[in-house]
Write a protein that holds these residues in place. Structure first.
Motif, PDB file in Angstrom:
ATOM      1  N   MET A   1      18.589  40.893  42.408  1.00 24.47           N
ATOM      2  CA  MET A   1      19.669  41.909  42.971  1.00 24.47           C
ATOM      3  C   MET A   1      20.489  42.203  41.630  1.00 24.47           C
ATOM      4  N   VAL A   2      20.792  43.494  41.187  1.00 23.54           N
ATOM      5  CA  VAL A   2      21.675  43.683  40.344  1.00 23.54           C
ATOM      6  C   VAL A   2      23.145  43.793  40.821  1.00 23.54           C
ATOM      7  N   ASN A   3      23.922  43.310  39.836  1.00 26.94           N
ATOM      8  CA  ASN A   3      25.537  43.276  40.328  1.00 26.94           C
ATOM      9  C   ASN A   3      26.219  44.671  39.670  1.00 26.94           C
ATOM     10  N   HIS A   4      26.908  45.274  40.410  1.00 23.05           N
ATOM     11  CA  HIS A   4      27.484  46.368  39.746  1.00 23.05           C
ATOM     12  C   HIS A   4      29.083  45.958  39.807  1.00 23.05           C
ATOM     13  N   TYR A   5      29.545  46.824  38.474  1.00 25.10           N
ATOM     14  CA  TYR A   5      31.083  46.537  38.549  1.00 25.10           C
ATOM     15  C   TYR A   5      31.682  47.553  39.480  1.00 25.10           C
ATOM     16  N   ARG A   6      32.840  47.090  40.229  1.00 29.14           N
ATOM     17  CA  ARG A   6      33.417  48.184  41.138  1.00 29.14           C
ATOM     18  C   ARG A   6      34.712  48.413  40.568  1.00 29.14           C
ATOM     19  N   LYS A   7      35.526  47.562  39.993  1.00 30.77           N
ATOM     20  CA  LYS A   7      37.023  47.475  39.437  1.00 30.77           C
ATOM     21  C   LYS A   7      37.057  47.199  38.077  1.00 30.77           C
ATOM     22  N   ILE A   8      37.109  48.120  36.956  1.00 34.87           N
ATOM     23  CA  ILE A   8      37.362  47.758  35.795  1.00 34.87           C
ATOM     24  C   ILE A   8      38.517  48.185  35.112  1.00 34.87           C
TER      25      ILE A   8
ATOM     26  N   SER B   1      31.435  55.258  34.983  1.00 33.43           N
ATOM     27  CA  SER B   1      30.886  56.401  35.655  1.00 33.43           C
ATOM     28  C   SER B   1      29.256  55.861  35.963  1.00 33.43           C
ATOM     29  N   ARG B   2      28.642  54.898  35.278  1.00 34.55           N
ATOM     30  CA  ARG B   2      27.526  54.646  35.639  1.00 34.55           C
ATOM     31  C   ARG B   2      27.448  53.445  36.715  1.00 34.55           C
ATOM     32  N   ASN B   3      28.466  52.867  36.928  1.00 31.83           N
ATOM     33  CA  ASN B   3      28.812  51.850  38.214  1.00 31.83           C
ATOM     34  C   ASN B   3      29.354  52.506  39.413  1.00 31.83           C
ATOM     35  N   GLY B   4      29.699  53.858  39.381  1.00 25.03           N
ATOM     36  CA  GLY B   4      30.851  54.372  40.577  1.00 25.03           C
ATOM     37  C   GLY B   4      31.967  53.344  40.806  1.00 25.03           C
ATOM     38  N   ALA B   5      32.500  52.869  39.482  1.00 25.84           N
ATOM     39  CA  ALA B   5      33.797  51.971  39.509  1.00 25.84           C
ATOM     40  C   ALA B   5      35.032  52.691  39.329  1.00 25.84           C
ATOM     41  N   GLY B   6      36.029  52.123  39.871  1.00 21.70           N
ATOM     42  CA  GLY B   6      37.266  52.440  39.651  1.00 21.70           C
ATOM     43  C   GLY B   6      37.735  52.031  38.307  1.00 21.70           C
ATOM     44  N   LEU B   7      38.595  52.741  37.795  1.00 20.21           N
ATOM     45  CA  LEU B   7      39.149  52.411  36.376  1.00 20.21           C
ATOM     46  C   LEU B   7      40.613  52.219  36.503  1.00 20.21           C
TER      47      LEU B   7
ATOM     48  N   ASP C   1      45.375  39.983  40.227  1.00 11.80           N
ATOM     49  CA  ASP C   1      45.915  40.771  41.276  1.00 11.80           C
ATOM     50  C   ASP C   1      45.296  41.821  41.729  1.00 11.80           C
ATOM     51  N   HIS C   2      44.549  42.515  40.979  1.00 13.40           N
ATOM     52  CA  HIS C   2      43.795  43.796  41.254  1.00 13.40           C
ATOM     53  C   HIS C   2      42.256  43.648  41.524  1.00 13.40           C
ATOM     54  N   ASN C   3      41.802  42.414  41.505  1.00 12.55           N
ATOM     55  CA  ASN C   3      40.470  41.950  42.012  1.00 12.55           C
ATOM     56  C   ASN C   3      39.569  42.816  40.943  1.00 12.55           C
ATOM     57  N   ILE C   4      39.929  42.840  39.444  1.00 15.03           N
ATOM     58  CA  ILE C   4      39.051  43.366  38.512  1.00 15.03           C
ATOM     59  C   ILE C   4      37.911  42.423  38.254  1.00 15.03           C
ATOM     60  N   ASP C   5      36.623  43.143  38.253  1.00 11.68           N
ATOM     61  CA  ASP C   5      35.564  42.322  37.748  1.00 11.68           C
ATOM     62  C   ASP C   5      34.897  42.444  36.541  1.00 11.68           C
TER      63      ASP C   5
END
Length: 150
Positions: free
Chosen positions: A1-8, A30-36, A104-108
């Motif tokens: 299973m590939v992990n994707h970044y959600r909060k960058i 963009s590639r991960n559909g993550a928030g920035l 505080d922002h659950n950044i991954d």
């Protein structure tokens, strides 16, 4: 299973290295559909250097930070990112970024430039990027080159 970044989180300070980190973070988000999350920490240690420190010094630093982040936010929106937020904080960047903001922002993923202090400062206190790498609760990408992610 590939992990994707959600909060960058991308730490920016107006330097060329921070610009490179921002550009790489755009592609990853963009590639991960993550928030920035765009972050600028105003280093309060620099105020100690100013002998006649007054509130106007902090106000100018704060204004610069908000203008810088708005420029980056506009670029991120033009790139197609929808979830883009900005934070300006005061304190030590090497402490606030990994220990407070990331948690505080659950950044991954934290993306930052390999900005350099001079050799003496690096020897005595370590670089911001090195400290982030050691203390972050998540993955860290230190950007060293102008190569674009493909």
């Amino acid at each position: 299973m590939v992990n994707h970044y959600r909060k960058i989180m991308v730490a920016v300070d107006g330097s060329k290295e921070a610009e490179l980190a921002f550009r790489k973070a755009l592609g990853i988000a963009s590639r991960n559909g993550a928030g920035l999350l765009l972050v600028h920490v105003i280093d309060t240690r620099t105020f100690a250097i100013v002998e006649a420190y007054d509130q106007s010094v902090a106000d100018r630093a704060d204004q610069y930070a908000y203008e810088l982040l708005e420029q980056y936010k506009t670029q991120a929106s033009a790139y197609g990112l929808k979830d883009v937020n900005c934070i300006v904080e005061f304190g030590s960047p090497k402490l606030r970024i990994p220990k407070d903001i990331a948690k505080d922002h659950n950044i991954d993923l934290i993306v930052c430039g390999a900005t350099g202090l001079n050799a003496v400062e690096r020897f005595l206190i370590g670089s911001v990027s090195e400290h982030i790498t050691r203390h972050a609760p998540c993955d860290v990408l230190i950007v060293r080159s102008e190569k674009e992610f493909s």
